[in-house]
Design an enzyme around this catalytic site. Structure first.
Site, PDB file in Angstrom:
ATOM      1  N   ASP A 179      38.341  29.897  24.204  1.00  0.00           N
ATOM      2  CA  ASP A 179      38.170  30.580  24.792  1.00  0.00           C
ATOM      3  C   ASP A 179      37.165  30.406  26.188  1.00  0.00           C
ATOM      4  OD1 ASP A 179      36.017  32.632  24.577  1.00  0.00           O
ATOM      5  OD2 ASP A 179      34.164  31.427  24.094  1.00  0.00           O
ATOM      6  N   ARG A 180      36.294  31.268  27.284  1.00  0.00           N
ATOM      7  CA  ARG A 180      35.576  31.348  28.568  1.00  0.00           C
ATOM      8  C   ARG A 180      34.186  31.399  28.325  1.00  0.00           C
ATOM      9  NH1 ARG A 180      35.008  35.531  33.395  1.00  0.00           N
ATOM     10  NH2 ARG A 180      33.794  35.858  32.492  1.00  0.00           N
ATOM     11  N   ASP A 181      33.548  31.855  27.835  1.00  0.00           N
ATOM     12  CA  ASP A 181      32.298  32.050  28.091  1.00  0.00           C
ATOM     13  C   ASP A 181      31.869  31.703  26.812  1.00  0.00           C
ATOM     14  OD1 ASP A 181      32.673  33.729  30.175  1.00  0.00           O
ATOM     15  OD2 ASP A 181      31.815  35.323  29.369  1.00  0.00           O
TER      16      ASP A 181
ATOM     17  N   GLN B 219      37.011  40.031  27.923  1.00  0.00           N
ATOM     18  CA  GLN B 219      36.243  40.693  28.896  1.00  0.00           C
ATOM     19  C   GLN B 219      35.533  42.747  28.709  1.00  0.00           C
ATOM     20  OE1 GLN B 219      34.410  39.131  31.081  1.00  0.00           O
ATOM     21  NE2 GLN B 219      34.976  37.434  29.843  1.00  0.00           N
TER      22      GLN B 219
ATOM     23  N   HIS C 180      39.488  45.285  27.302  1.00  0.00           N
ATOM     24  CA  HIS C 180      39.676  46.954  26.663  1.00  0.00           C
ATOM     25  C   HIS C 180      38.511  46.838  25.734  1.00  0.00           C
ATOM     26  CE1 HIS C 180      43.958  46.269  26.674  1.00  0.00           C
ATOM     27  NE2 HIS C 180      44.090  46.906  28.001  1.00  0.00           N
TER      28      HIS C 180
ATOM     29  N   ARG D  62      42.458  42.306  21.983  1.00  0.00           N
ATOM     30  CA  ARG D  62      41.046  42.372  21.632  1.00  0.00           C
ATOM     31  C   ARG D  62      40.593  41.009  20.807  1.00  0.00           C
ATOM     32  NH1 ARG D  62      35.422  43.296  23.287  1.00  0.00           N
ATOM     33  NH2 ARG D  62      34.345  43.302  21.045  1.00  0.00           N
TER      34      ARG D  62
HETATM   35 MG   LIG Z   1      32.406  32.246  23.856  1.00  0.00          MG
HETATM   36 ZN   LIG Z   2      42.299  44.372  24.407  1.00  0.00          ZN
END
Ligand SMILES: [Mg+2]
Ligand SMILES: [Zn+2]
Length: 190
Positions: A11-13, A55, A94, A110
């Protein structure tokens, strides 16, 4: 013939970089001090490192897909400078209630949906049964669990709050303090 590689879906954030609400400016993109080392450890162990990130800021019109790409270039440059690399990058722009109409769909990518992981596995030739997902939200782990991928929750970002409210249908393989602890855990387990 190449056999499929195990991967770490990252995961990024809140996991690789600080959680910043909707990150909309590069100036707000802050690495954890151990992030480069953590990714390099996984690289050297022969695991593919694949960044997978929701995102929804795109769907909400807070920033555009261009910015997601710019942030990715910034992340990869920083990793490369420290001898680390990312092998694949997938994001979901999305949201079912998006204000920007073209992103308003109930997609399969998602998280907690497993679409990004499934696509990465097929495009990059990954062995999901030997793979891991690392994230600060239960939905990161749910995306993996649906495909038999072991999940590690980190207590950075939303992780501490998430750890305090377990979900009945999510079973983490481990809950650890941060990304470097998650990398170490994986090296011991794989
Ligand atoms: Mg996260
Ligand atoms: Zn999506």
């Amino acid at each position: 013939m190449h056999s499929a590689r195990p991967a770490v879906f990252l995961d990024r954030d809140g996991t690789l970089i600080e959680e910043a609400g909707y990150l909309d400016r590069i100036e707000r993109l802050v690495f954890f001090p151990y992030s480069v080392d953590a990714v390099r450890l996984l690289n050297r162990a022969g695991l593919a490192v694949v960044m997978v990130t929701n995102q929804a800021g795109v769907a909400r019109g807070i920033f555009q897909e261009d910015f997601v790409a710019e942030a990715y270039r910034h992340v990869t440059a920083r990793l490369e400078a420290g001898g680390a690399r990312i092998d694949g990058f997938y994001y979901c722009p999305h949201h079912p209630e998006a204000s920007v109409e073209r992103y308003r769909i109930a997609c399969d990518c998602r998280k907690p949906q497993p679409g990004m992981l499934r696509r990465a596995a097929s495009e990059l030739g990954l062995d999901l049964a030997r793979s891991f997902v690392i994230g600060d939200r239960w939905h990161d782990l749910q995306a993996g669990q649906a495909l038999g991928v072991r999940g590690i929750l980190v207590r950075t970002g939303y992780g501490q709050t998430e750890d305090a409210s377990p979900k009945r249908d999510v079973t983490p393989a481990a809950v650890v303090d941060n990304l470097i602890a998650a990398s170490s855990w994986i090296l011991r387990a794989s």
